[in-house]
Design a protein around this motif. Structure first.
Motif, PDB file in Angstrom:
ATOM      1  N   VAL A  73       0.810  -1.216   0.000  1.00 65.95           N
ATOM      2  CA  VAL A  73       0.000   0.000   0.000  1.00 65.95           C
ATOM      3  C   VAL A  73       0.848   1.273   0.000  1.00 65.95           C
ATOM      4  CG1 VAL A  73      -1.777   1.252   1.265  1.00 65.95           C
ATOM      5  CG2 VAL A  73      -1.783  -1.241   1.290  1.00 65.95           C
ATOM      6  N   ASN A  97      -3.991  -5.671   2.559  1.00 67.88           N
ATOM      7  CA  ASN A  97      -3.404  -6.111   3.836  1.00 67.88           C
ATOM      8  C   ASN A  97      -4.005  -5.383   5.048  1.00 67.88           C
ATOM      9  OD1 ASN A  97      -2.164  -3.605   3.634  1.00 67.88           O
ATOM     10  ND2 ASN A  97      -0.142  -4.423   3.093  1.00 67.88           N
ATOM     11  N   VAL A 101      -3.168  -5.804   9.199  1.00 67.74           N
ATOM     12  CA  VAL A 101      -2.628  -4.732  10.054  1.00 67.74           C
ATOM     13  C   VAL A 101      -3.586  -4.484  11.224  1.00 67.74           C
ATOM     14  CG1 VAL A 101      -1.850  -2.330  10.180  1.00 67.74           C
ATOM     15  CG2 VAL A 101      -1.414  -3.659   8.113  1.00 67.74           C
ATOM     16  N   GLY A 147      -4.997   9.110  10.978  1.00 65.66           N
ATOM     17  CA  GLY A 147      -5.181   8.522   9.649  1.00 65.66           C
ATOM     18  C   GLY A 147      -6.307   7.509   9.713  1.00 65.66           C
ATOM     19  N   VAL A 148      -7.419   7.853   9.054  1.00 62.89           N
ATOM     20  CA  VAL A 148      -8.598   6.975   9.111  1.00 62.89           C
ATOM     21  C   VAL A 148      -8.929   6.502   7.695  1.00 62.89           C
ATOM     22  CG1 VAL A 148     -10.945   6.739   9.993  1.00 62.89           C
ATOM     23  CG2 VAL A 148      -9.387   8.316  11.107  1.00 62.89           C
ATOM     24  N   ILE A 151      -7.013   0.989   6.785  1.00 60.72           N
ATOM     25  CA  ILE A 151      -6.583   0.278   8.002  1.00 60.72           C
ATOM     26  C   ILE A 151      -7.289   0.858   9.225  1.00 60.72           C
ATOM     27  CG2 ILE A 151      -4.609  -0.207   9.508  1.00 60.72           C
ATOM     28  CD1 ILE A 151      -2.858  -0.204   6.944  1.00 60.72           C
ATOM     29  N   TYR A 169      -8.373  11.250  13.792  1.00 60.31           N
ATOM     30  CA  TYR A 169      -7.997  12.508  13.135  1.00 60.31           C
ATOM     31  C   TYR A 169      -7.551  12.193  11.714  1.00 60.31           C
ATOM     32  CZ  TYR A 169      -4.989  16.244  11.495  1.00 60.31           C
ATOM     33  OH  TYR A 169      -4.420  17.206  10.719  1.00 60.31           O
ATOM     34  N   ASP A 170      -8.226  12.795  10.753  1.00 59.43           N
ATOM     35  CA  ASP A 170      -7.839  12.646   9.342  1.00 59.43           C
ATOM     36  C   ASP A 170      -8.464  13.814   8.586  1.00 59.43           C
ATOM     37  OD1 ASP A 170      -7.615  11.956   6.591  1.00 59.43           O
ATOM     38  OD2 ASP A 170      -7.554   9.825   7.093  1.00 59.43           O
ATOM     39  N   PRO A 205       0.161   7.747   5.328  1.00 62.02           N
ATOM     40  CA  PRO A 205       1.298   7.459   4.445  1.00 62.02           C
ATOM     41  C   PRO A 205       2.482   8.340   4.818  1.00 62.02           C
ATOM     42  CG  PRO A 205      -0.310   8.842   3.316  1.00 62.02           C
ATOM     43  CD  PRO A 205      -0.905   8.529   4.654  1.00 62.02           C
ATOM     44  N   THR A 210       3.807  14.357   6.571  1.00 65.89           N
ATOM     45  CA  THR A 210       3.695  13.476   7.745  1.00 65.89           C
ATOM     46  C   THR A 210       5.058  13.098   8.327  1.00 65.89           C
ATOM     47  OG1 THR A 210       3.656  11.455   6.406  1.00 65.89           O
ATOM     48  CG2 THR A 210       1.514  12.465   6.919  1.00 65.89           C
ATOM     49  N   ASP A 257       6.309  -1.460  14.371  1.00 68.76           N
ATOM     50  CA  ASP A 257       6.505  -2.457  13.311  1.00 68.76           C
ATOM     51  C   ASP A 257       7.433  -1.919  12.230  1.00 68.76           C
ATOM     52  OD1 ASP A 257       5.903  -4.957  11.980  1.00 68.76           O
ATOM     53  OD2 ASP A 257       4.756  -3.766  10.536  1.00 68.76           O
ATOM     54  N   VAL A 258       7.619  -0.603  12.235  1.00 67.88           N
ATOM     55  CA  VAL A 258       8.392   0.049  11.172  1.00 67.88           C
ATOM     56  C   VAL A 258       9.395   1.006  11.807  1.00 67.88           C
ATOM     57  CG1 VAL A 258       6.660  -0.109   9.332  1.00 67.88           C
ATOM     58  CG2 VAL A 258       6.490   1.730  11.000  1.00 67.88           C
ATOM     59  N   VAL A 282       6.087  -6.520   9.812  1.00 67.63           N
ATOM     60  CA  VAL A 282       5.253  -7.688   9.483  1.00 67.63           C
ATOM     61  C   VAL A 282       3.769  -7.469   9.754  1.00 67.63           C
ATOM     62  CG1 VAL A 282       7.052  -9.436   9.763  1.00 67.63           C
ATOM     63  CG2 VAL A 282       5.757  -8.679  11.771  1.00 67.63           C
TER      64      VAL A 282
HETATM   65  N1  LIG Z   1       3.460  -2.208   8.492  1.00 70.12           N
HETATM   66  C1  LIG Z   1       2.827  -2.732   7.467  1.00 70.12           C
HETATM   67  O1  LIG Z   1       2.948  -3.908   7.178  1.00 70.12           O
HETATM   68  C2  LIG Z   1       1.900  -1.858   6.652  1.00 70.12           C
HETATM   69  C3  LIG Z   1       0.882  -2.464   5.914  1.00 70.12           C
HETATM   70  C4  LIG Z   1       0.023  -1.647   5.185  1.00 70.12           C
HETATM   71  C5  LIG Z   1       0.194  -0.267   5.188  1.00 70.12           C
HETATM   72  N2  LIG Z   1       1.210   0.273   5.894  1.00 70.12           N
HETATM   73  C6  LIG Z   1       1.364   1.747   5.937  1.00 70.12           C
HETATM   74  O2  LIG Z   1       0.153   2.283   6.435  1.00 70.12           O
HETATM   75  C7  LIG Z   1      -0.240   3.404   5.642  1.00 70.12           C
HETATM   76  C8  LIG Z   1      -1.752   3.529   5.658  1.00 70.12           C
HETATM   77  O3  LIG Z   1      -2.330   2.436   4.978  1.00 70.12           O
HETATM   78  P1  LIG Z   1      -3.884   2.454   4.564  1.00 70.12           P
HETATM   79  O4  LIG Z   1      -4.129   1.216   3.773  1.00 70.12           O
HETATM   80  O5  LIG Z   1      -4.741   2.749   5.739  1.00 70.12           O
HETATM   81  O6  LIG Z   1      -3.867   3.703   3.570  1.00 70.12           O
HETATM   82  P2  LIG Z   1      -5.088   4.663   3.179  1.00 70.12           P
HETATM   83  O7  LIG Z   1      -4.599   5.480   2.037  1.00 70.12           O
HETATM   84  O8  LIG Z   1      -6.338   3.899   3.022  1.00 70.12           O
HETATM   85  O9  LIG Z   1      -5.248   5.608   4.461  1.00 70.12           O
HETATM   86  C9  LIG Z   1      -4.340   6.602   4.803  1.00 70.12           C
HETATM   87  C10 LIG Z   1      -5.121   7.732   5.434  1.00 70.12           C
HETATM   88  O10 LIG Z   1      -4.185   8.688   5.919  1.00 70.12           O
HETATM   89  C11 LIG Z   1      -4.800   9.962   5.746  1.00 70.12           C
HETATM   90  N3  LIG Z   1      -3.800  11.022   5.820  1.00 70.12           N
HETATM   91  C12 LIG Z   1      -2.915  11.414   4.872  1.00 70.12           C
HETATM   92  N4  LIG Z   1      -2.171  12.437   5.338  1.00 70.12           N
HETATM   93  C13 LIG Z   1      -2.605  12.688   6.609  1.00 70.12           C
HETATM   94  C14 LIG Z   1      -2.225  13.632   7.605  1.00 70.12           C
HETATM   95  N5  LIG Z   1      -1.267  14.522   7.388  1.00 70.12           N
HETATM   96  N6  LIG Z   1      -2.889  13.591   8.783  1.00 70.12           N
HETATM   97  C15 LIG Z   1      -3.853  12.669   9.019  1.00 70.12           C
HETATM   98  N7  LIG Z   1      -4.277  11.777   8.101  1.00 70.12           N
HETATM   99  C16 LIG Z   1      -3.641  11.786   6.917  1.00 70.12           C
HETATM  100  C17 LIG Z   1      -5.499   9.875   4.390  1.00 70.12           C
HETATM  101  O11 LIG Z   1      -6.514  10.845   4.275  1.00 70.12           O
HETATM  102  C18 LIG Z   1      -6.049   8.467   4.436  1.00 70.12           C
HETATM  103  O12 LIG Z   1      -7.390   8.428   4.884  1.00 70.12           O
HETATM  104  C19 LIG Z   1       0.359   3.108   4.252  1.00 70.12           C
HETATM  105  O13 LIG Z   1       0.606   4.297   3.534  1.00 70.12           O
HETATM  106  C20 LIG Z   1       1.641   2.370   4.568  1.00 70.12           C
HETATM  107  O14 LIG Z   1       2.721   3.267   4.667  1.00 70.12           O
HETATM  108  C21 LIG Z   1       2.072  -0.484   6.621  1.00 70.12           C
END
Ligand SMILES: NC(=O)c1ccc[n+]([C@@H]2O[C@H](COP(=O)([O-])OP(=O)(O)OC[C@H]3O[C@@H](n4cnc5c(N)ncnc54)[C@H](O)[C@@H]3O)[C@@H](O)[C@H]2O)c1
Ligand SMILES: O=C(O)[C@H](O)CS(=O)(=O)O
Length: 315
Positions: A73, A97, A101, A147-148, A151, A169-170, A205, A210, A257-258, A282
């Motif tokens: 993602v 995924n 998560v 971030g909503v 996930i 908060y998003d 992201p 961010t 995790d990261v 993971v």
């Molecule tokens: N650790 C892992 O295995 C794993 C797995 C999947 C995703 N991820 C990470 O998690 C992130 C999110 O994944 P997702 O599928 O939910 O993505 P998504 O795009 O569905 O959701 C991300 C949300 O973040 C919000 N956002 C963006 N900038 C923001 C800010 N400044 N303040 C608040 N909110 C903000 C967006 O509006 C969006 O709703 C991915 O970009 C990736 O980096 C990590």
């Protein structure tokens, strides 16, 4: 047609791709840029995970390239602007995924409140200390999401089933959009998430906006007992600030995790702390999510190559 897969992939997607294309699969190819450049010079598609830097330099070596498939993602390793300029579309595993998560985050909360593995170790060492392992309930406490998206939404649904109050908060999700209106997440300010949450989970992201979103000033606004979970990207949380916070607040907890550098150096300041859980990126990695991801990316890459519309393409 030639498809190059430069990072770890699951068999199902490779099988689908091989039905229509010549496939070069080398999960270590990303480590050797020169070899990668030579392999993609006649490729129609390149499939990567999170290690391959898809930048201008790479795209300049791939004159036939039509599509980049991202087995996940986060798109921070892909220069979307450069891909657009090169007329290369990017397809990614939107939502593939998110459940994994979400389950990781719930597991993390429960692990902090009920440390079963530590208790098992103590019992095996001959201890029977019921007071030491008196846990705490997550029921009735507040989970704050930063971030909503895909996930965050899935965590909220699961957390509410366990009796947590969920705030989020998003700024890019409207108050009447699904996560707030129907999934029962209370929309609050960034400051309110920091100040009122017992658990904070980060799902944005990694972007210039961010980067270091959570640093000293933000930690100073959190409860001294907060558990902070980061499964998004290392650069979103300032690790030095987190180490300082956890060092000063022994009842606080960090679940990471990261990390900014993966794998980290052995002398990383977080390694010296007891109130931290560290996993090797993971959260999204389960057999189910990877089979889904592998299949989805293969199907969508093939659609792009056939000139059909893809459901998760950025162009
Ligand atoms: N650790 C892992 O295995 C794993 C797995 C999947 C995703 N991820 C990470 O998690 C992130 C999110 O994944 P997702 O599928 O939910 O993505 P998504 O795009 O569905 O959701 C991300 C949300 O973040 C919000 N956002 C963006 N900038 C923001 C800010 N400044 N303040 C608040 N909110 C903000 C967006 O509006 C969006 O709703 C991915 O970009 C990736 O980096 C990590
Ligand atoms: O962004 C993601 O989907 C995850 O971080 C997992 S992976 O694809 O980067 O391995």
């Amino acid at each position: 047609m030639k498809v190059v897969i430069a990072e770890l992939n699951w068999p199902e997607g490779i099988r689908l791709l091989r039905q229509e294309a010549k496939v070069v699969y080398n999960p270590d190819l990303w480590k050797d840029r020169e070899k990668l450049f030579s392999e993609i010079k006649d490729a129609d598609a390149l499939i990567v995970r999170n290690q391959t830097q898809v930048d201008r330099q790479l795209l300049a070596h791939a004159s036939r390239l039509k599509v980049v498939g991202r087995l996940g993602v986060g798109l921070d390793n892909i220069d979307i602007g450069a891909a657009k300029e090169a007329d290369v579309s990017v397809v990614y595993a939107k939502n593939a995924n998110a459940i994994s998560v979400a389950e990781y985050v719930i597991a993390g909360l429960l692990t902090v409140c009920r440390p079963l593995l530590a208790a098992t170790e103590a019992v095996k060492q001959g201890q029977w200390n019921r007071r030491c392992f008196t846990g705490s309930e997550i029921y009735g406490r507040t989970l704050g999401l930063i971030g909503v998206g895909e996930i965050g939404l899935r965590i909220a649904v699961r957390a509410q089933a366990l009796g947590l109050k969920v705030v989020g908060y998003d700024p890019f999700v409207g108050p009447y959009d699904y996560p707030y209106a129907e999934a029962g997440i209370k929309k609050v300010s960034f400051e309110d998430v920091l100040a009122h949450s017992d658990f904070i989970s980060i799902h944005v992201p990694l972007t210039p906006q961010t980067r270091d979103m959570i640093s000293h000033a933000e930690f100073s606004k959190m409860k001294p007992t907060v558990t902070m979970i980061n499964t998004s990207r290392g650069g979103v949380v300032d690790e030095q600030a987190l180490s300082t916070f956890l060092n000063h607040h022994h009842q606080a907890f960090g679940i990471l995790d990261v990390l900014e550098q993966e794998p980290p150096q052995q002398d990383h300041p977080l390694f010296a702390l007891d109130n931290v859980i560290l996993t090797p990126h993971v959260a999204g990695l389960t057999e189910q999510s990877q089979e889904r991801t592998s299949r989805l990316v293969a199907e969508e890459v093939l659609k792009e190559l056939r000139g059909q519309p893809s459901i998760c393409s950025i162009r």
